[in-house]
Write a protein that holds these residues in place. Structure first.
Motif, PDB file in Angstrom:
ATOM      1  N   ILE A 107      27.581  12.269  -3.700  1.00  0.00           N
ATOM      2  CA  ILE A 107      27.856  12.293  -5.069  1.00  0.00           C
ATOM      3  C   ILE A 107      28.291  13.569  -5.670  1.00  0.00           C
ATOM      4  O   ILE A 107      29.259  13.793  -6.198  1.00  0.00           O
ATOM      5  CB  ILE A 107      26.606  11.891  -6.204  1.00  0.00           C
ATOM      6  N   ILE A 136      31.986  14.401  -7.145  1.00  0.00           N
ATOM      7  CA  ILE A 136      32.329  14.954  -8.409  1.00  0.00           C
ATOM      8  C   ILE A 136      32.931  16.382  -8.020  1.00  0.00           C
ATOM      9  O   ILE A 136      33.818  16.630  -9.064  1.00  0.00           O
ATOM     10  CB  ILE A 136      30.949  15.275  -9.090  1.00  0.00           C
ATOM     11  N   ALA A 186      24.745   7.099 -10.483  1.00  0.00           N
ATOM     12  CA  ALA A 186      25.353   7.344 -11.786  1.00  0.00           C
ATOM     13  C   ALA A 186      24.651   8.239 -12.454  1.00  0.00           C
ATOM     14  O   ALA A 186      25.450   9.420 -13.054  1.00  0.00           O
ATOM     15  CB  ALA A 186      25.215   5.905 -12.606  1.00  0.00           C
ATOM     16  N   ALA A 237      25.520  11.655 -10.817  1.00  0.00           N
ATOM     17  CA  ALA A 237      27.149  11.776 -11.188  1.00  0.00           C
ATOM     18  C   ALA A 237      27.227  12.461 -12.725  1.00  0.00           C
ATOM     19  O   ALA A 237      27.838  13.504 -12.792  1.00  0.00           O
ATOM     20  CB  ALA A 237      28.100  10.773 -11.145  1.00  0.00           C
ATOM     21  N   LEU A 238      26.477  11.800 -13.666  1.00  0.00           N
ATOM     22  CA  LEU A 238      26.793  12.132 -14.912  1.00  0.00           C
ATOM     23  C   LEU A 238      25.895  13.434 -15.229  1.00  0.00           C
ATOM     24  O   LEU A 238      26.719  14.342 -15.885  1.00  0.00           O
ATOM     25  CB  LEU A 238      26.339  11.104 -15.838  1.00  0.00           C
ATOM     26  N   THR A 264      28.120  16.190 -13.908  1.00  0.00           N
ATOM     27  CA  THR A 264      29.074  16.604 -14.592  1.00  0.00           C
ATOM     28  C   THR A 264      28.873  17.304 -16.031  1.00  0.00           C
ATOM     29  O   THR A 264      29.666  18.208 -16.190  1.00  0.00           O
ATOM     30  CB  THR A 264      30.069  15.264 -14.581  1.00  0.00           C
ATOM     31  N   CYS A 279      33.675  13.665 -19.374  1.00  0.00           N
ATOM     32  CA  CYS A 279      32.555  13.839 -18.576  1.00  0.00           C
ATOM     33  C   CYS A 279      32.093  12.631 -17.912  1.00  0.00           C
ATOM     34  O   CYS A 279      31.794  12.350 -16.740  1.00  0.00           O
ATOM     35  CB  CYS A 279      31.606  14.529 -19.080  1.00  0.00           C
ATOM     36  N   ALA A 333      32.269  11.072 -14.124  1.00  0.00           N
ATOM     37  CA  ALA A 333      31.099  10.461 -13.518  1.00  0.00           C
ATOM     38  C   ALA A 333      31.270   8.927 -13.109  1.00  0.00           C
ATOM     39  O   ALA A 333      31.160   8.323 -11.928  1.00  0.00           O
ATOM     40  CB  ALA A 333      29.811  10.497 -14.162  1.00  0.00           C
ATOM     41  N   HIS A 334      32.030   8.015 -13.859  1.00  0.00           N
ATOM     42  CA  HIS A 334      32.393   6.618 -13.574  1.00  0.00           C
ATOM     43  C   HIS A 334      33.433   6.434 -12.466  1.00  0.00           C
ATOM     44  O   HIS A 334      33.074   5.606 -11.642  1.00  0.00           O
ATOM     45  CB  HIS A 334      32.919   6.005 -15.036  1.00  0.00           C
ATOM     46  N   GLU A 349      31.673   6.975  -9.099  1.00  0.00           N
ATOM     47  CA  GLU A 349      30.742   5.881  -8.932  1.00  0.00           C
ATOM     48  C   GLU A 349      31.875   4.701  -8.279  1.00  0.00           C
ATOM     49  O   GLU A 349      31.382   4.063  -7.313  1.00  0.00           O
ATOM     50  CB  GLU A 349      30.216   5.124  -9.973  1.00  0.00           C
ATOM     51  N   VAL A 403      26.895   4.303 -15.959  1.00  0.00           N
ATOM     52  CA  VAL A 403      27.320   5.741 -16.404  1.00  0.00           C
ATOM     53  C   VAL A 403      27.463   5.358 -17.888  1.00  0.00           C
ATOM     54  O   VAL A 403      26.622   5.958 -18.682  1.00  0.00           O
ATOM     55  CB  VAL A 403      28.614   6.226 -15.744  1.00  0.00           C
TER      56      VAL A 403
END
Length: 280
Positions: free
Chosen positions: A58, A62, A91, A94-95, A98, A114, A118-119, A122, A132
């Motif tokens: 991940i 990103i 998720a 990632a979120l 970010t 942001c 992230a989405h 994914e 997300v």
């Protein structure tokens, strides 16, 4: 700079495929838990990262999307939930990453952008479709329109309830959401209960529809089915079902003692997270 994103468990959903990755997603209902993923960005002479479990997939995705591979900083991720067990950890990873990078590097990106980054990570990795945007909410979360934050839409509902969960291991999300047979079974059942829930978004309906969905889609393993049945046989338990998509059981109760008195090895007791994302 540190950002915490809570874990998210889906009770039922349908898959909404689209040519645009940002519109690709799912509609459904889930809830946030108190544990999740905390990402901290530190000053460093060279790029480095530290993750307490899992790998750097991940993180690399990103950084690739943001084109930040040449920057000097250290990423520290603390993942407080089992990976691959239906908690939306990828998720949350990632979120939180970010959002933390956005603030640390003063990129100036809006929160929705942001979330879209992230989405996209994914979707690129086949890791999930709706976690997300759900993780930008709080409490019980209804995804009313599929897609990334700013494109999809959610509604959040707060409830003062306790949650218990036990995981029996991992399920490879991509093996389910990319399989045509599973996709049809999920979407046919998921859209039905999503429509019903929108008409009456109660906690009781969430638990009831989640259980029906899990049975109709035949995604439950034997051990998951046995524990769900046991929880649902108890008078002081509001309801129980399977975390989508993970080999994990969740149950709700108004009283914490309803879970404390049970002799279930590996049972975690939590509260519904009515706060959501936290920036430290």
């Amino acid at each position: 700079m540190s950002v915490f994103v809570p874990g998210h468990i889906t009770g039922f959903f349908n898959i909404e495929n689209h040519d645009s990755k940002l519109k690709n997603g799912s509609c459904g209902v889930g809830f946030l838990v108190s544990d999740g993923v905390r990402t901290t960005i530190l000053e460093s002479d060279s790029f480095d990262y530290e993750v307490n479990q899992g790998d750097d997939t991940i993180i690399r995705e990103i950084l690739n999307i943001l084109n930040l591979e040449s920057n000097d900083f250290k990423i520290v991720q603390e993942i407080g939930l089992p990976i691959g067990a239906g908690f939306g950890t990828s998720a949350a990873s990632a979120l939180s990453l970010t959002l933390a990078l956005n603030e640390f590097l003063d990129l100036g990106y809006p929160k929705d952008l942001c979330g879209q980054i992230a989405h996209m990570a994914e979707v690129n990795l086949g890791a999930g479709l709706g976690d997300v945007i759900a993780q930008t909410g709080h409490g019980l979360v209804l995804r009313t329109r599929p897609g990334a934050p700013g494109i999809g839409e959610i509604e959040s509902f707060e409830h003062d309830v306790y949650i218990a969960w036990k995981t029996f291991g991992e399920i490879e999300t991509s093996s389910i959401i990319q399989d045509p047979i599973h996709k049809k079974a999920i979407s046919d059942s998921g859209i039905k209960y999503w429509e019903l829930f929108k008409k009456d978004p109660s906690l009781k309906n969430f638990l009831d529809f989640s259980n029906r969905f899990a049975n109709e889609t035949e995604l439950m393993s034997g051990e998951v089915k046995e524990l769900v049945y046991y929880f649902n046989s108890l008078d002081n338990i509001l309801g129980s079902s399977m975390a989508m998509l993970g080999n994990t059981v969740f149950a709700f109760a108004y009283n914490e003692d309803a879970f404390k008195t049970l002799n279930i090895e590996g049972l975690h007791i939590d509260k519904l997270n009515n706060v959501g994302i936290v920036h430290d």
